[in-house]
Design an enzyme around this catalytic site. Structure first.
Site, PDB file in Angstrom:
ATOM      1  N   LEU A   1       0.881  -1.165   0.000  1.00  0.00           N
ATOM      2  CA  LEU A   1       0.000   0.000   0.000  1.00  0.00           C
ATOM      3  C   LEU A   1       0.920   1.218   0.000  1.00  0.00           C
ATOM      4  O   LEU A   1       1.999   1.185   0.623  1.00  0.00           O
ATOM      5  CB  LEU A   1      -0.891   0.024   1.252  1.00  0.00           C
ATOM      6  CG  LEU A   1      -2.016  -1.019   1.337  1.00  0.00           C
ATOM      7  CD1 LEU A   1      -2.762  -0.884   2.659  1.00  0.00           C
ATOM      8  CD2 LEU A   1      -2.984  -0.891   0.168  1.00  0.00           C
ATOM      9  N   ASP A   2       0.503   2.292  -0.653  1.00  0.00           N
ATOM     10  CA  ASP A   2       1.306   3.517  -0.660  1.00  0.00           C
ATOM     11  C   ASP A   2       1.482   4.019   0.772  1.00  0.00           C
ATOM     12  O   ASP A   2       0.635   3.751   1.633  1.00  0.00           O
ATOM     13  CB  ASP A   2       0.584   4.648  -1.417  1.00  0.00           C
ATOM     14  CG  ASP A   2       0.265   4.283  -2.836  1.00  0.00           C
ATOM     15  OD1 ASP A   2       0.970   3.439  -3.400  1.00  0.00           O
ATOM     16  OD2 ASP A   2      -0.702   4.867  -3.358  1.00  0.00           O
ATOM     17  N   LYS A   3       2.516   4.827   0.939  1.00  0.00           N
ATOM     18  CA  LYS A   3       2.751   5.425   2.261  1.00  0.00           C
ATOM     19  C   LYS A   3       1.482   6.134   2.761  1.00  0.00           C
ATOM     20  O   LYS A   3       1.122   6.040   3.927  1.00  0.00           O
ATOM     21  CB  LYS A   3       3.911   6.416   2.143  1.00  0.00           C
ATOM     22  CG  LYS A   3       4.366   6.999   3.446  1.00  0.00           C
ATOM     23  CD  LYS A   3       5.604   7.843   3.266  1.00  0.00           C
ATOM     24  CE  LYS A   3       6.062   8.392   4.598  1.00  0.00           C
ATOM     25  NZ  LYS A   3       7.194   9.318   4.464  1.00  0.00           N
TER      26      LYS A   3
ATOM     27  N   HIS B   1       0.296   2.308  -7.834  1.00  0.00           N
ATOM     28  CA  HIS B   1      -0.609   3.442  -7.575  1.00  0.00           C
ATOM     29  C   HIS B   1      -1.908   3.323  -8.377  1.00  0.00           C
ATOM     30  O   HIS B   1      -2.446   4.327  -8.854  1.00  0.00           O
ATOM     31  CB  HIS B   1       0.069   4.771  -7.954  1.00  0.00           C
ATOM     32  CG  HIS B   1       1.162   5.176  -7.016  1.00  0.00           C
ATOM     33  ND1 HIS B   1       1.980   6.250  -7.252  1.00  0.00           N
ATOM     34  CD2 HIS B   1       1.580   4.652  -5.850  1.00  0.00           C
ATOM     35  CE1 HIS B   1       2.854   6.371  -6.272  1.00  0.00           C
ATOM     36  NE2 HIS B   1       2.626   5.405  -5.408  1.00  0.00           N
TER      37      HIS B   1
ATOM     38  N   ARG C   1      -5.220   5.441  -7.509  1.00  0.00           N
ATOM     39  CA  ARG C   1      -4.948   6.883  -7.688  1.00  0.00           C
ATOM     40  C   ARG C   1      -4.842   7.216  -9.175  1.00  0.00           C
ATOM     41  O   ARG C   1      -5.366   8.242  -9.629  1.00  0.00           O
ATOM     42  CB  ARG C   1      -3.643   7.270  -6.976  1.00  0.00           C
ATOM     43  CG  ARG C   1      -3.748   7.172  -5.457  1.00  0.00           C
ATOM     44  CD  ARG C   1      -2.410   7.466  -4.785  1.00  0.00           C
ATOM     45  NE  ARG C   1      -2.407   6.952  -3.430  1.00  0.00           N
ATOM     46  CZ  ARG C   1      -2.893   7.605  -2.363  1.00  0.00           C
ATOM     47  NH1 ARG C   1      -3.380   8.808  -2.490  1.00  0.00           N
ATOM     48  NH2 ARG C   1      -2.877   7.037  -1.175  1.00  0.00           N
TER      49      ARG C   1
END
Ligand code: URA
Length: 242
Positions: free
Chosen positions: A110-112, A194, A197
């Site tokens: 998962l992204d930061k 990503h 997004r």
């Protein structure tokens, strides 16, 4: 893991120290099986699933045996990496777990700045089964958007023709449910960089917040606070593929 192994090897692989350090721990009587000290760590020990409930090290129950899987409520601001700078998801677990062999790894990333359900395991077969597109495990996200939905997103994401910038293969169809003009639930079966997004970026929007609430039929437990984790049961693992 089953069969038998040398106790010093088992404990060293679980991160308790080098084999010499583990032998010293045992000599001091700090390693106990059913309450009785095992002073010679070169002794072989039967590796059974209940060992974690029978063996103590310095008075504490043994860490989970190899083959472990964990669900974490990933908080914002931590990175899914073993070595990047800044706070890492691995900092949320006992430090000893960083030294485990086989290593504990995140199941995808998962992204930061994405929160929610993140799985970790040291079982490579399980990991690949979850992330392999072949198994079509659905990941469910809730996205909060900077601008109101324009209305064609559900059809666009479902079409199986959406091309992300810089890529040559269209995305597999994804389901989207409108939650409000500024939020949507999205279900994807791929794990491209990503991805969610970039899907909204392709519609001229911007994701302000992203949260993963479910993997397959495994939901993030409501009582699992951000930054906390729980060992997974066989039923949890089955739910991923249900
Ligand atoms: N899609 C994203 O854009 N980010 C994530 O962390 C997961 C899916």
């Amino acid at each position: 893991m089953s069969g038998s192994t040398r106790l010093d090897r088992l404990l060293a692989n679980l991160g308790y120290g080098s084999r010499n350090e583990v032998q010293e721990l045992a000599r001091r009587g700090a390693v106990r099986l059913d309450g009785a000290p095992i002073k010679d760590a070169s002794q072989r020990i039967s590796v059974t699933p209940d060992l974690s409930a029978r063996l103590t090290v310095s008075g504490e129950l043994l860490d989970p045996m190899p083959g472990m899987a964990v669900m974490l409520h990933k908080p914002l601001g931590v990175t899914c990496s073993h070595k990047e700078a800044g706070p890492l998801v691995y900092d949320l677990f006992p430090p000893r777990w960083r030294r485990r062999e086989p290593a504990l790894s995140t199941v995808g990333r998962l992204d930061k700045e994405t929160s929610g359900l993140l799985l970790l395991t040291d079982d490579g077969t399980l990991l690949h089964k979850i992330i392999s597109p072949k198994h079509h495990v659905a990941k469910h996200y809730v996205a909060t958007l900077a601008r109101p939905l324009r209305g064609d997103e559900v059809a666009l994401f479902a079409a199986g023709t959406l091309m992300l910038e810089g890529e040559t293969k269209p995305l597999a169809p994804a389901l989207m449910e409108v939650l409000s003009p500024l939020s949507a639930r999205v279900r994807v079966t791929e794990g491209r960089y990503h991805q969610v997004r970039r899907m909204f970026a392709a519609t001229g929007n911007h994701v302000e917040a992203l949260h993963r609430e479910r993997i397959g039929a495994l939901a993030l437990p409501a009582d699992l606070e951000p930054g906390t984790y729980r060992l997974m049961t066989a039923a949890d693992i089955a739910a991923i593929f249900a």
